[in-house]
Write a protein that holds these residues in place. Structure first.
Motif, PDB file in Angstrom:
ATOM      1  N   ARG A  17       0.825  -1.215   0.000  1.00  0.00           N
ATOM      2  CA  ARG A  17       0.000   0.000   0.000  1.00  0.00           C
ATOM      3  C   ARG A  17       0.858   1.264   0.000  1.00  0.00           C
ATOM      4  O   ARG A  17       0.555   2.221  -0.706  1.00  0.00           O
ATOM      5  CB  ARG A  17      -0.927   0.008   1.216  1.00  0.00           C
ATOM      6  N   VAL A  18       1.916   1.285   0.807  1.00  0.00           N
ATOM      7  CA  VAL A  18       2.696   2.526   0.948  1.00  0.00           C
ATOM      8  C   VAL A  18       3.890   2.580  -0.002  1.00  0.00           C
ATOM      9  O   VAL A  18       4.462   3.646  -0.216  1.00  0.00           O
ATOM     10  CB  VAL A  18       3.164   2.724   2.397  1.00  0.00           C
ATOM     11  N   GLY A  19       4.287   1.406  -0.561  1.00  0.00           N
ATOM     12  CA  GLY A  19       5.393   1.398  -1.511  1.00  0.00           C
ATOM     13  C   GLY A  19       6.749   1.611  -0.873  1.00  0.00           C
ATOM     14  O   GLY A  19       7.698   2.015  -1.552  1.00  0.00           O
ATOM     15  N   SER A  20       6.862   1.319   0.420  1.00  0.00           N
ATOM     16  CA  SER A  20       8.133   1.536   1.116  1.00  0.00           C
ATOM     17  C   SER A  20       8.221   0.604   2.313  1.00  0.00           C
ATOM     18  O   SER A  20       7.302   0.555   3.138  1.00  0.00           O
ATOM     19  CB  SER A  20       8.243   2.993   1.580  1.00  0.00           C
ATOM     20  N   VAL A  21       9.325  -0.124   2.418  1.00  0.00           N
ATOM     21  CA  VAL A  21       9.534  -1.001   3.571  1.00  0.00           C
ATOM     22  C   VAL A  21       9.696  -0.163   4.836  1.00  0.00           C
ATOM     23  O   VAL A  21       9.142  -0.482   5.890  1.00  0.00           O
ATOM     24  CB  VAL A  21      10.771  -1.891   3.351  1.00  0.00           C
ATOM     25  N   ASN A  47       9.799 -18.970  -4.018  1.00  0.00           N
ATOM     26  CA  ASN A  47      10.818 -19.043  -5.076  1.00  0.00           C
ATOM     27  C   ASN A  47      10.571 -17.964  -6.130  1.00  0.00           C
ATOM     28  O   ASN A  47      10.727 -18.181  -7.337  1.00  0.00           O
ATOM     29  CB  ASN A  47      10.842 -20.422  -5.733  1.00  0.00           C
ATOM     30  N   ALA A  48      10.142 -16.787  -5.666  1.00  0.00           N
ATOM     31  CA  ALA A  48       9.871 -15.666  -6.564  1.00  0.00           C
ATOM     32  C   ALA A  48       9.919 -14.374  -5.765  1.00  0.00           C
ATOM     33  O   ALA A  48       9.580 -14.348  -4.573  1.00  0.00           O
ATOM     34  CB  ALA A  48       8.503 -15.813  -7.228  1.00  0.00           C
ATOM     35  N   ALA A  49      10.371 -13.319  -6.404  1.00  0.00           N
ATOM     36  CA  ALA A  49      10.393 -12.014  -5.746  1.00  0.00           C
ATOM     37  C   ALA A  49       8.993 -11.449  -5.654  1.00  0.00           C
ATOM     38  O   ALA A  49       8.221 -11.508  -6.617  1.00  0.00           O
ATOM     39  CB  ALA A  49      11.291 -11.052  -6.524  1.00  0.00           C
ATOM     40  N   VAL A  50       8.649 -10.909  -4.492  1.00  0.00           N
ATOM     41  CA  VAL A  50       7.337 -10.280  -4.282  1.00  0.00           C
ATOM     42  C   VAL A  50       7.411  -8.796  -4.604  1.00  0.00           C
ATOM     43  O   VAL A  50       6.474  -8.227  -5.173  1.00  0.00           O
ATOM     44  CB  VAL A  50       6.871 -10.489  -2.823  1.00  0.00           C
ATOM     45  N   PHE A  51       8.523  -8.177  -4.248  1.00  0.00           N
ATOM     46  CA  PHE A  51       8.696  -6.748  -4.495  1.00  0.00           C
ATOM     47  C   PHE A  51       9.931  -6.504  -5.348  1.00  0.00           C
ATOM     48  O   PHE A  51      10.934  -7.206  -5.233  1.00  0.00           O
ATOM     49  CB  PHE A  51       8.846  -5.980  -3.178  1.00  0.00           C
ATOM     50  N   GLU A  52       9.826  -5.490  -6.177  1.00  0.00           N
ATOM     51  CA  GLU A  52      10.956  -5.008  -6.952  1.00  0.00           C
ATOM     52  C   GLU A  52      11.473  -3.737  -6.294  1.00  0.00           C
ATOM     53  O   GLU A  52      10.705  -2.798  -6.061  1.00  0.00           O
ATOM     54  CB  GLU A  52      10.531  -4.717  -8.397  1.00  0.00           C
ATOM     55  N   VAL A  58       9.585   0.447  -3.177  1.00  0.00           N
ATOM     56  CA  VAL A  58       9.360  -0.878  -3.755  1.00  0.00           C
ATOM     57  C   VAL A  58       8.016  -0.899  -4.468  1.00  0.00           C
ATOM     58  O   VAL A  58       7.122  -0.103  -4.160  1.00  0.00           O
ATOM     59  CB  VAL A  58       9.381  -1.989  -2.677  1.00  0.00           C
ATOM     60  N   GLN A  59       7.875  -1.805  -5.402  1.00  0.00           N
ATOM     61  CA  GLN A  59       6.590  -2.037  -6.051  1.00  0.00           C
ATOM     62  C   GLN A  59       6.425  -3.528  -6.290  1.00  0.00           C
ATOM     63  O   GLN A  59       7.408  -4.277  -6.371  1.00  0.00           O
ATOM     64  CB  GLN A  59       6.474  -1.267  -7.361  1.00  0.00           C
ATOM     65  N   LEU A  60       5.195  -3.962  -6.386  1.00  0.00           N
ATOM     66  CA  LEU A  60       4.919  -5.381  -6.546  1.00  0.00           C
ATOM     67  C   LEU A  60       5.400  -5.894  -7.891  1.00  0.00           C
ATOM     68  O   LEU A  60       5.273  -5.221  -8.916  1.00  0.00           O
ATOM     69  CB  LEU A  60       3.415  -5.636  -6.431  1.00  0.00           C
ATOM     70  N   THR A  61       5.960  -7.087  -7.884  1.00  0.00           N
ATOM     71  CA  THR A  61       6.269  -7.786  -9.126  1.00  0.00           C
ATOM     72  C   THR A  61       4.985  -8.456  -9.627  1.00  0.00           C
ATOM     73  O   THR A  61       3.933  -8.399  -8.967  1.00  0.00           O
ATOM     74  CB  THR A  61       7.332  -8.849  -8.891  1.00  0.00           C
ATOM     75  N   ALA A  62       5.053  -9.119 -10.766  1.00  0.00           N
ATOM     76  CA  ALA A  62       3.885  -9.852 -11.264  1.00  0.00           C
ATOM     77  C   ALA A  62       3.476 -10.937 -10.262  1.00  0.00           C
ATOM     78  O   ALA A  62       2.286 -11.137  -9.985  1.00  0.00           O
ATOM     79  CB  ALA A  62       4.201 -10.464 -12.629  1.00  0.00           C
ATOM     80  N   ALA A  63       4.475 -11.619  -9.689  1.00  0.00           N
ATOM     81  CA  ALA A  63       4.179 -12.638  -8.670  1.00  0.00           C
ATOM     82  C   ALA A  63       3.583 -11.979  -7.432  1.00  0.00           C
ATOM     83  O   ALA A  63       2.670 -12.523  -6.795  1.00  0.00           O
ATOM     84  CB  ALA A  63       5.446 -13.399  -8.302  1.00  0.00           C
ATOM     85  N   GLY A  64       4.095 -10.800  -7.095  1.00  0.00           N
ATOM     86  CA  GLY A  64       3.561 -10.080  -5.945  1.00  0.00           C
ATOM     87  C   GLY A  64       2.122  -9.661  -6.137  1.00  0.00           C
ATOM     88  O   GLY A  64       1.325  -9.675  -5.187  1.00  0.00           O
ATOM     89  N   GLU A  65       1.749  -9.279  -7.363  1.00  0.00           N
ATOM     90  CA  GLU A  65       0.361  -8.909  -7.647  1.00  0.00           C
ATOM     91  C   GLU A  65      -0.566 -10.099  -7.411  1.00  0.00           C
ATOM     92  O   GLU A  65      -1.664  -9.951  -6.854  1.00  0.00           O
ATOM     93  CB  GLU A  65       0.238  -8.428  -9.094  1.00  0.00           C
ATOM     94  N   VAL A  66      -0.128 -11.276  -7.832  1.00  0.00           N
ATOM     95  CA  VAL A  66      -0.929 -12.485  -7.601  1.00  0.00           C
ATOM     96  C   VAL A  66      -1.062 -12.750  -6.103  1.00  0.00           C
ATOM     97  O   VAL A  66      -2.148 -13.038  -5.587  1.00  0.00           O
ATOM     98  CB  VAL A  66      -0.300 -13.703  -8.312  1.00  0.00           C
TER      99      VAL A  66
END
Length: 312
Positions: A17-21, A47-52, A58-66
């Protein structure tokens, strides 16, 4: 999934939501390093990155969106389970999340919340005032249980609970020259300065549509996303603003203002829609509040005046 594991899902949701750890850690009252380790544990399991990571956060990766969609669906389901458990001993606790148009936030929703809490004082409300596009997005993201919005966009994910017609009204100072008339035409209003809500509001869309096929042109001297500012502005001069009928409830009882309906010849109507995410079973508290809103909205339905009503 064990309930104790829901904490990490909350952590990931907050970071998304906030885009920042760092900001999420501050809100969650944990250290950034601890939060980052929890995220890394989840990424290892998946076995996949959640955030880029990038320079500004940070922003969600495709795996993170799922994953985040699954997390929010799980949270919504868990709230429904809590609600069903509470039902066994009566509605004692619960939280209701609503996204609504600014027009209904002050004059309508607050009154309904107070009525509901007389019977269910421990139920909490989370109200987000937003335009109709963002309100629909909040349903899809499981951030809202129900929405009450004017002229929503069509969406496959949206399920209408109730739709009631609402007409536009003109609002002006009580001593305005047009206050002596019972109904107004848009061409009447075009003789004076006009203050309008910005283009994200459904009422503004109706006005723009009607003016597009009319010879009347507005001199817009103020545009804002604050209805309170619109009211304060027209109270101080001979400018006119517009609101849907339900949004003018508070101003109708204020002697400083005159509220006049627009004539049916201008076709100043649109739907005020109570809705939810299609296929979702609402938590008990939200379902009961939606029932209450439906009953009240039926009483506030705006019907077009008779066609033989005198034109202004």
């Amino acid at each position: 999934m064990a309930l104790r594991n829901m904490r990490i899902w909350r952590y990931i949701d907050e970071v998304a939501r906030v885009g920042s750890v760092r900001q999420a850690a501050s809100r969650l009252n944990v250290t950034p390093s601890a939060l980052l380790r929890r995220i890394q544990d989840v990424e290892y399991d998946l076995n996949a990155a959640v955030f880029e990571r990038h320079a500004s956060g940070v922003q969600l990766t495709a795996a993170g969106e799922v994953l985040i969609h699954w997390i929010r669906r799980q949270n919504a389901d868990l709230r429904r389970v809590y609600s069903q458990i509470e039902e066994l001993s009566g509605l004692q606790l619960g939280e209701i999340r609503i996204a609504c148009s600014q027009a209904v936030a002050r004059s309508f929703i607050i009154k309904e919340i107070l009525e509901f809490q007389k019977l269910h004082p421990k139920v909490r409300f989370h109200i987000t005032v937003s335009d109709h596009h963002k309100a629909l997005q909040s349903l899809i993201a499981y951030e809202s249980d129900v929405v009450l919005i004017f002229r929503p966009s069509l969406a496959a994910e949206f399920q209408t609970i109730l739709s009631v017609g609402q007409g536009l009204v003109a609002i002006m100072a009580a001593d305005h020259p047009l206050a002596a008339q019972e109904t107004l035409r848009l061409r009447d209003c075009s003789l004076y300065d006009v203050a309008l809500p910005d283009r994200s509001f459904g009422g503004r869309e109706i006005i723009e549509d009607r003016l597009a096929s009319s010879s009347a042109k507005f001199n817009v001297v103020l545009e804002t996303n604050s209805f309170d500012m619109l009211a304060d502005y027209v109270m101080s001069n001979h400018a006119i603003t517009f609101q849907i009928d339900i949004g003018a409830l508070g101003w109708r009882g204020d002697p400083r203002f005159a509220v006049r309906p627009l004539h049916p010849a201008d076709n100043p109507y649109g739907p005020l829609v109570l809705g939810q995410l299609k296929g979702r079973t609402l938590p008990l508290a939200a379902a009961k509040f939606a029932e209450q809103l439906s009953r009240r909205l039926e009483d506030l339905r705006t019907l077009p005046m008779r066609e033989d009503a005198p034109a202004a």
